[in-house]
Design a protein around this motif. Structure first.
Motif, PDB file in Angstrom:
ATOM      1  N   UNK A 185      11.057  -9.615  -5.867  1.00  0.00           N
ATOM      2  CA  UNK A 185      10.511  -8.830  -6.978  1.00  0.00           C
ATOM      3  C   UNK A 185      10.697  -7.338  -6.703  1.00  0.00           C
ATOM      4  N   UNK A 186      10.371  -6.928  -5.491  1.00  0.00           N
ATOM      5  CA  UNK A 186      10.497  -5.516  -5.122  1.00  0.00           C
ATOM      6  C   UNK A 186      11.948  -5.061  -5.218  1.00  0.00           C
ATOM      7  N   UNK A 187      12.880  -5.907  -4.813  1.00  0.00           N
ATOM      8  CA  UNK A 187      14.287  -5.512  -4.875  1.00  0.00           C
ATOM      9  C   UNK A 187      14.810  -5.492  -6.314  1.00  0.00           C
ATOM     10  N   UNK A 188      14.254  -6.310  -7.184  1.00  0.00           N
ATOM     11  CA  UNK A 188      14.611  -6.225  -8.614  1.00  0.00           C
ATOM     12  C   UNK A 188      14.169  -4.870  -9.158  1.00  0.00           C
ATOM     13  N   UNK A 189      12.967  -4.449  -8.762  1.00  0.00           N
ATOM     14  CA  UNK A 189      12.485  -3.120  -9.160  1.00  0.00           C
ATOM     15  C   UNK A 189      13.358  -2.034  -8.535  1.00  0.00           C
ATOM     16  N   UNK A 190      13.721  -2.223  -7.284  1.00  0.00           N
ATOM     17  CA  UNK A 190      14.598  -1.275  -6.585  1.00  0.00           C
ATOM     18  C   UNK A 190      15.877  -1.045  -7.382  1.00  0.00           C
ATOM     19  N   UNK A 191      16.525  -2.131  -7.792  1.00  0.00           N
ATOM     20  CA  UNK A 191      17.778  -2.011  -8.553  1.00  0.00           C
ATOM     21  C   UNK A 191      17.559  -1.265  -9.861  1.00  0.00           C
ATOM     22  N   UNK A 224      13.033  -1.036   3.682  1.00  0.00           N
ATOM     23  CA  UNK A 224      12.332  -1.491   4.885  1.00  0.00           C
ATOM     24  C   UNK A 224      11.738  -2.883   4.668  1.00  0.00           C
ATOM     25  N   UNK A 225      11.158  -3.090   3.498  1.00  0.00           N
ATOM     26  CA  UNK A 225      10.616  -4.408   3.160  1.00  0.00           C
ATOM     27  C   UNK A 225      11.725  -5.450   3.178  1.00  0.00           C
ATOM     28  N   UNK A 226      12.858  -5.119   2.591  1.00  0.00           N
ATOM     29  CA  UNK A 226      13.996  -6.040   2.570  1.00  0.00           C
ATOM     30  C   UNK A 226      14.459  -6.382   3.983  1.00  0.00           C
ATOM     31  N   UNK A 227      14.466  -5.379   4.852  1.00  0.00           N
ATOM     32  CA  UNK A 227      14.906  -5.601   6.228  1.00  0.00           C
ATOM     33  C   UNK A 227      13.903  -6.418   7.039  1.00  0.00           C
ATOM     34  N   UNK A 228      12.624  -6.208   6.795  1.00  0.00           N
ATOM     35  CA  UNK A 228      11.589  -6.871   7.594  1.00  0.00           C
ATOM     36  C   UNK A 228      11.198  -8.237   7.067  1.00  0.00           C
ATOM     37  N   UNK A 229      11.252  -8.417   5.755  1.00  0.00           N
ATOM     38  CA  UNK A 229      10.857  -9.693   5.143  1.00  0.00           C
ATOM     39  C   UNK A 229      11.921 -10.146   4.140  1.00  0.00           C
ATOM     40  N   UNK A 230      13.137 -10.408   4.608  1.00  0.00           N
ATOM     41  CA  UNK A 230      14.233 -10.690   3.669  1.00  0.00           C
ATOM     42  C   UNK A 230      14.076 -11.973   2.857  1.00  0.00           C
ATOM     43  N   UNK A 285       0.837  -1.203   0.000  1.00  0.00           N
ATOM     44  CA  UNK A 285       0.000   0.000   0.000  1.00  0.00           C
ATOM     45  C   UNK A 285       0.868   1.248   0.000  1.00  0.00           C
ATOM     46  N   UNK A 286       1.926   1.237   0.792  1.00  0.00           N
ATOM     47  CA  UNK A 286       2.846   2.372   0.841  1.00  0.00           C
ATOM     48  C   UNK A 286       3.609   2.507  -0.474  1.00  0.00           C
ATOM     49  N   UNK A 287       4.067   1.373  -1.005  1.00  0.00           N
ATOM     50  CA  UNK A 287       4.781   1.398  -2.287  1.00  0.00           C
ATOM     51  C   UNK A 287       3.897   1.964  -3.387  1.00  0.00           C
ATOM     52  N   UNK A 288       2.654   1.526  -3.416  1.00  0.00           N
ATOM     53  CA  UNK A 288       1.738   1.953  -4.475  1.00  0.00           C
ATOM     54  C   UNK A 288       1.457   3.449  -4.427  1.00  0.00           C
ATOM     55  N   UNK A 289       1.345   4.000  -3.225  1.00  0.00           N
ATOM     56  CA  UNK A 289       1.125   5.444  -3.107  1.00  0.00           C
ATOM     57  C   UNK A 289       2.280   6.197  -3.751  1.00  0.00           C
ATOM     58  N   UNK A 290       3.513   5.801  -3.413  1.00  0.00           N
ATOM     59  CA  UNK A 290       4.681   6.483  -3.974  1.00  0.00           C
ATOM     60  C   UNK A 290       4.813   6.245  -5.475  1.00  0.00           C
ATOM     61  N   UNK A 291       4.524   5.029  -5.924  1.00  0.00           N
ATOM     62  CA  UNK A 291       4.582   4.752  -7.370  1.00  0.00           C
ATOM     63  C   UNK A 291       3.539   5.568  -8.132  1.00  0.00           C
ATOM     64  N   UNK A 312       9.978   5.894  -1.777  1.00  0.00           N
ATOM     65  CA  UNK A 312       9.889   4.558  -2.357  1.00  0.00           C
ATOM     66  C   UNK A 312      11.137   3.743  -2.025  1.00  0.00           C
ATOM     67  N   UNK A 313      12.300   4.334  -2.183  1.00  0.00           N
ATOM     68  CA  UNK A 313      13.561   3.665  -1.859  1.00  0.00           C
ATOM     69  C   UNK A 313      13.587   3.223  -0.401  1.00  0.00           C
ATOM     70  N   UNK A 314      13.186   4.105   0.484  1.00  0.00           N
ATOM     71  CA  UNK A 314      13.190   3.783   1.918  1.00  0.00           C
ATOM     72  C   UNK A 314      12.223   2.649   2.240  1.00  0.00           C
ATOM     73  N   UNK A 315      11.050   2.672   1.619  1.00  0.00           N
ATOM     74  CA  UNK A 315      10.056   1.630   1.865  1.00  0.00           C
ATOM     75  C   UNK A 315      10.547   0.286   1.336  1.00  0.00           C
ATOM     76  N   UNK A 316      11.178   0.288   0.165  1.00  0.00           N
ATOM     77  CA  UNK A 316      11.708  -0.948  -0.402  1.00  0.00           C
ATOM     78  C   UNK A 316      12.789  -1.536   0.503  1.00  0.00           C
TER      79      UNK A 316
END
Length: 136
Positions: free
Chosen positions: A61-67, A48-54, A17-23, A42-46
């Motif tokens: 998928x989110x980290x592929x988009x991040x890169x 955060x996702x990596x840190x919380x659900x590695x 939900x947070x990612x979608x708002x920023x996107x 968006x970068x910070x949320x991504x």
């Protein structure tokens, strides 16, 4: 006195939900200076996702988009239609009952088809380099 600690699980749905708002804001403000604020969020949320659900497949998928977005600030180069496609992809992915390896591969290929370079850190080999014959 008994103190209980309550741990709240973070779900991919909530983070999405947070990612979608920023996107959606990036989509809306593509090419304008204010887009940098949403890209930063968006970068910070991504991360955060990596840190919380590695180990969550969705995180891959989110980290592929991040890169693709943040290597050399490439988020600036993408257009509104590409961001719209990412919103649709993430929404459909997070709504799946389970995300398996096939879903992850398909999602990353969809990102590539949308024009996102999900492997921007590749090494280019120069074929014109001369080899030292003494090494043979």
């Amino acid at each position: 006195m008994n103190i209980e600690q309550t741990v709240l699980e973070v779900s991919g749905v909530e983070i999405t939900k947070t990612l979608l708002v920023d996107l959606q804001k990036l989509q809306q403000y593509t090419g304008e200076p204010i887009a940098a604020v949403y890209a930063d969020n968006l970068l910070r949320t991504m991360r955060s996702l990596r840190d919380k659900l590695p180990f969550d497949p969705y995180t891959e998928v989110v980290m592929a988009l991040h890169d693709a977005l943040f290597f050399e600030n490439r988020w600036i180069d993408y257009n509104a239609n590409q961001y719209k496609g990412v919103c649709e992809l993430l929404t459909s992915l997070v709504n799946q009952e389970t995300i398996n390896n096939s879903s992850v591969e398909s999602a990353i290929l969809t990102l590539e088809n949308l024009g996102f370079d999900t492997l921007p850190f590749g090494v280019k080999i120069d074929d014109d380099l001369e080899t030292d014959e003494d090494e043979e």
